[in-house]
Design a protein around this motif. Sequence first.
Motif, PDB file in Angstrom:
ATOM      1  N   UNK A  44       0.847  -1.196   0.000  1.00 37.40           N
ATOM      2  CA  UNK A  44       0.000   0.000   0.000  1.00 37.40           C
ATOM      3  C   UNK A  44       0.882   1.246   0.000  1.00 37.40           C
ATOM      4  N   UNK A  45       1.932   1.251   0.802  1.00 37.11           N
ATOM      5  CA  UNK A  45       2.841   2.396   0.847  1.00 37.11           C
ATOM      6  C   UNK A  45       3.529   2.630  -0.488  1.00 37.11           C
ATOM      7  N   UNK A  46       3.976   1.564  -1.142  1.00 36.75           N
ATOM      8  CA  UNK A  46       4.610   1.701  -2.454  1.00 36.75           C
ATOM      9  C   UNK A  46       3.618   2.256  -3.470  1.00 36.75           C
ATOM     10  N   UNK A  47       2.370   1.824  -3.379  1.00 34.58           N
ATOM     11  CA  UNK A  47       1.337   2.337  -4.283  1.00 34.58           C
ATOM     12  C   UNK A  47       1.086   3.820  -4.079  1.00 34.58           C
ATOM     13  N   UNK A  48       1.056   4.271  -2.816  1.00 34.20           N
ATOM     14  CA  UNK A  48       0.829   5.691  -2.536  1.00 34.20           C
ATOM     15  C   UNK A  48       2.018   6.524  -3.016  1.00 34.20           C
ATOM     16  N   UNK A  49       3.236   6.026  -2.817  1.00 31.12           N
ATOM     17  CA  UNK A  49       4.425   6.734  -3.304  1.00 31.12           C
ATOM     18  C   UNK A  49       4.395   6.829  -4.831  1.00 31.12           C
ATOM     19  N   UNK A  50       4.070   5.735  -5.493  1.00 31.83           N
ATOM     20  CA  UNK A  50       4.006   5.741  -6.959  1.00 31.83           C
ATOM     21  C   UNK A  50       2.945   6.718  -7.456  1.00 31.83           C
ATOM     22  N   UNK A  51       1.802   6.764  -6.776  1.00 34.20           N
ATOM     23  CA  UNK A  51       0.741   7.702  -7.159  1.00 34.20           C
ATOM     24  C   UNK A  51       1.224   9.141  -7.016  1.00 34.20           C
ATOM     25  N   UNK A  52       1.973   9.424  -5.954  1.00 38.85           N
ATOM     26  CA  UNK A  52       2.529  10.764  -5.778  1.00 38.85           C
ATOM     27  C   UNK A  52       3.474  11.143  -6.903  1.00 38.85           C
ATOM     28  N   UNK A  53       4.339  10.212  -7.313  1.00 35.75           N
ATOM     29  CA  UNK A  53       5.256  10.515  -8.415  1.00 35.75           C
ATOM     30  C   UNK A  53       4.519  10.656  -9.745  1.00 35.75           C
ATOM     31  N   UNK A  54       3.461   9.901  -9.929  1.00 35.50           N
ATOM     32  CA  UNK A  54       2.661  10.047 -11.160  1.00 35.50           C
ATOM     33  C   UNK A  54       2.001  11.424 -11.197  1.00 35.50           C
TER      34      UNK A  54
END
Length: 101
Positions: A44-54
């Motif tokens: 979940x944390x990796x997904x939130x970080x990836x969403x922020x970079x997107x």
Amino acid sequence: MSKKSRKYRKNNLTETPVKAKPPKETQHIPEFIFGRKNYLFMLIGIGVIALGFIFMAGGGSDDPNVFNPEIYSFRRIRLAPTLVLIGFGIEVYAILLNPDK
């Protein structure tokens, strides 16, 4: 049956000692450092970080002589960095989480 017949097995011409078979070892299942709950929070944390970079991506201009004010939008300046920091916070929580509780 005599003791000799239990310890030795007859071959065609000679008697050879019977080797005892080692006990079967139980299959060793590798233990992971973290539990299932930890890995779930890490994903979940990796997904939130990836969403922020997107959300940070884009906003440039095709022509370098033309300024695009979209680069200073709320999404890129406030929302995306906040999502990345929240994602890192979730990662820290996932590492410190005790899955047994």
